[in-house]
Design a protein around this motif. Structure first.
Motif, PDB file in Angstrom:
ATOM      1  N   LEU A 110      37.174  -3.072   8.012  1.00  0.00           N
ATOM      2  CA  LEU A 110      37.002  -1.764   8.635  1.00  0.00           C
ATOM      3  C   LEU A 110      38.173  -1.461   9.554  1.00  0.00           C
ATOM      4  CD1 LEU A 110      33.193  -1.869   9.575  1.00  0.00           C
ATOM      5  CD2 LEU A 110      34.265  -0.941   7.513  1.00  0.00           C
ATOM      6  N   VAL A 111      38.599  -0.209   9.535  1.00  0.00           N
ATOM      7  CA  VAL A 111      39.683   0.232  10.409  1.00  0.00           C
ATOM      8  C   VAL A 111      39.105   0.507  11.793  1.00  0.00           C
ATOM      9  CG1 VAL A 111      41.446   1.980  10.816  1.00  0.00           C
ATOM     10  CG2 VAL A 111      40.950   1.222   8.475  1.00  0.00           C
ATOM     11  N   GLU A 112      39.591  -0.214  12.797  1.00  0.00           N
ATOM     12  CA  GLU A 112      39.099  -0.035  14.158  1.00  0.00           C
ATOM     13  C   GLU A 112      39.985   0.896  14.975  1.00  0.00           C
ATOM     14  OE1 GLU A 112      38.537  -3.854  15.982  1.00  0.00           O
ATOM     15  OE2 GLU A 112      36.517  -4.005  15.133  1.00  0.00           O
ATOM     16  N   GLU A 125      55.336   6.104  11.555  1.00  0.00           N
ATOM     17  CA  GLU A 125      54.483   5.598  10.492  1.00  0.00           C
ATOM     18  C   GLU A 125      53.120   5.237  11.081  1.00  0.00           C
ATOM     19  OE1 GLU A 125      56.265   2.162   8.831  1.00  0.00           O
ATOM     20  OE2 GLU A 125      56.125   0.971  10.661  1.00  0.00           O
ATOM     21  N   LEU A 126      52.091   5.395  10.266  1.00  0.00           N
ATOM     22  CA  LEU A 126      50.724   5.127  10.701  1.00  0.00           C
ATOM     23  C   LEU A 126      50.416   3.639  10.546  1.00  0.00           C
ATOM     24  CD1 LEU A 126      48.105   6.503  11.714  1.00  0.00           C
ATOM     25  CD2 LEU A 126      47.385   6.647   9.324  1.00  0.00           C
ATOM     26  N   VAL A 127      50.011   3.024  11.661  1.00  0.00           N
ATOM     27  CA  VAL A 127      49.669   1.601  11.661  1.00  0.00           C
ATOM     28  C   VAL A 127      48.174   1.473  11.904  1.00  0.00           C
ATOM     29  CG1 VAL A 127      50.041  -0.646  12.761  1.00  0.00           C
ATOM     30  CG2 VAL A 127      51.947   0.961  12.511  1.00  0.00           C
ATOM     31  N   GLU A 128      47.476   0.769  11.008  1.00  0.00           N
ATOM     32  CA  GLU A 128      46.034   0.593  11.120  1.00  0.00           C
ATOM     33  C   GLU A 128      45.703  -0.814  11.590  1.00  0.00           C
ATOM     34  OE1 GLU A 128      44.489   3.690   7.665  1.00  0.00           O
ATOM     35  OE2 GLU A 128      44.519   1.533   7.259  1.00  0.00           O
ATOM     36  N   ASN A 129      44.786  -0.881  12.553  1.00  0.00           N
ATOM     37  CA  ASN A 129      44.279  -2.164  13.029  1.00  0.00           C
ATOM     38  C   ASN A 129      42.947  -2.423  12.339  1.00  0.00           C
ATOM     39  OD1 ASN A 129      43.730  -4.494  14.462  1.00  0.00           O
ATOM     40  ND2 ASN A 129      42.991  -3.410  16.276  1.00  0.00           N
ATOM     41  N   ARG A 130      42.925  -3.398  11.434  1.00  0.00           N
ATOM     42  CA  ARG A 130      41.727  -3.692  10.655  1.00  0.00           C
ATOM     43  C   ARG A 130      41.054  -4.966  11.158  1.00  0.00           C
ATOM     44  NH1 ARG A 130      41.179  -1.175   5.613  1.00  0.00           N
ATOM     45  NH2 ARG A 130      42.824   0.340   5.168  1.00  0.00           N
ATOM     46  N   ARG A 131      39.743  -5.016  10.950  1.00  0.00           N
ATOM     47  CA  ARG A 131      38.983  -6.198  11.339  1.00  0.00           C
ATOM     48  C   ARG A 131      37.910  -6.480  10.291  1.00  0.00           C
ATOM     49  NH1 ARG A 131      36.309  -7.267  17.336  1.00  0.00           N
ATOM     50  NH2 ARG A 131      35.791  -9.465  17.008  1.00  0.00           N
ATOM     51  N   PHE A 150      28.430  -6.746  11.866  1.00  0.00           N
ATOM     52  CA  PHE A 150      29.054  -7.115  13.124  1.00  0.00           C
ATOM     53  C   PHE A 150      30.421  -7.728  12.832  1.00  0.00           C
ATOM     54  CE2 PHE A 150      25.899 -10.054  11.537  1.00  0.00           C
ATOM     55  CZ  PHE A 150      26.622 -11.218  11.346  1.00  0.00           C
ATOM     56  N   PRO A 151      31.344  -7.713  13.819  1.00  0.00           N
ATOM     57  CA  PRO A 151      32.649  -8.353  13.630  1.00  0.00           C
ATOM     58  C   PRO A 151      32.480  -9.845  13.347  1.00  0.00           C
ATOM     59  CG  PRO A 151      32.685  -6.917  15.545  1.00  0.00           C
ATOM     60  CD  PRO A 151      31.256  -7.022  15.116  1.00  0.00           C
TER      61      PRO A 151
END
Length: 214
Positions: A110-112, A125-131, A150-151
């Motif tokens: 999931l993109v947080e 540029e678009l940077v995505e933080n995923r978890r 849940f994470p």
């Protein structure tokens, strides 16, 4: 299996005021904490400056109080957020202890957070933080109940299909034909709590399960 709980028990299990774990959960990541600190400092300093100015001699005490309220935003912000989260579940009139099994489990990315950053050529540029999140499908002898997610971290790798799991199921109807929400859950075999947010007073829930699920 669903074991209904009394309204008084339900209100005790999900507190109106934030518990310690709930406060910690709502404190947020370092970025969120920094935002609260900035709001507290800016709002507090401005309010105190206005309170000391010659234009607010009538409302000086009010601005002074407002300044201290802003300065304490770092503390009451998480408390307010936790109270709001709790109130969403406390509004349900019916609750029951659910005891079932983990029917299935799977992970999702999931993109947080999304941020724009400049690359080596200066272009954005678009940077995505995923978890990685772990999703658990819950069921009992009557069939599928719902899903909690849940994470994921290392301790969650011990969870297996068929393990006993307990949580609180909430509904608008006393017959629980439709489940409105599920709380965080307890895996007694692993002595492990899982969930996105600690809605329950966990020691109280464990004790209630020992009394009601004999």
């Amino acid at each position: 299996m669903l074991v209904p709980v009394k309204p008084a028990e339900l209100q005790k299990l999900i507190p109106a005021v934030a518990s310690g774990p709930q406060f910690n959960a709502c404190s947020g990541n370092p970025r969120k904490i920094l935002q609260r600190v900035l709001i507290a400092v800016i709002g507090g300093v401005l309010s105190l400056l206005i309170a000391q100015s010659q234009f607010s001699y009538r409302f000086g005490p009010v601005w002074l109080v407002a300044g201290f309220v802003f300065l304490l935003y770092v503390l009451w912000g998480p408390i307010l957020e936790a109270g709001r989260k709790n109130s969403v579940l406390r509004r349900y009139p019916a609750g029951a202890i659910f005891e079932g099994v983990v029917a299935d489990l799977f992970t999702r990315e999931l993109v947080e957070e999304r941020n724009e950053q400049a690359d080596a050529r200066g272009r954005l540029e678009l940077v995505e933080n995923r978890r990685t999140w772990l999703c658990l499908e819950l069921e009992d002898d009557d069939g599928y109940l719902g899903q909690i997610r849940f994470p994921m971290n290392k301790k969650h790798k011990l969870i297996r299909r068929g393990m006993v799991i307990r949580c609180l199921a909430l509904s608008e109807r006393p017959d629980f034909v439709r489940i409105g929400a599920l709380t965080d859950a307890w895996l007694p075999q692993l002595k492990l709590w899982v969930g996105e947010y600690p809605y329950l007073l966990r020691p109280a829930f464990e004790e209630l399960c020992l009394r009601r699920l004999r």
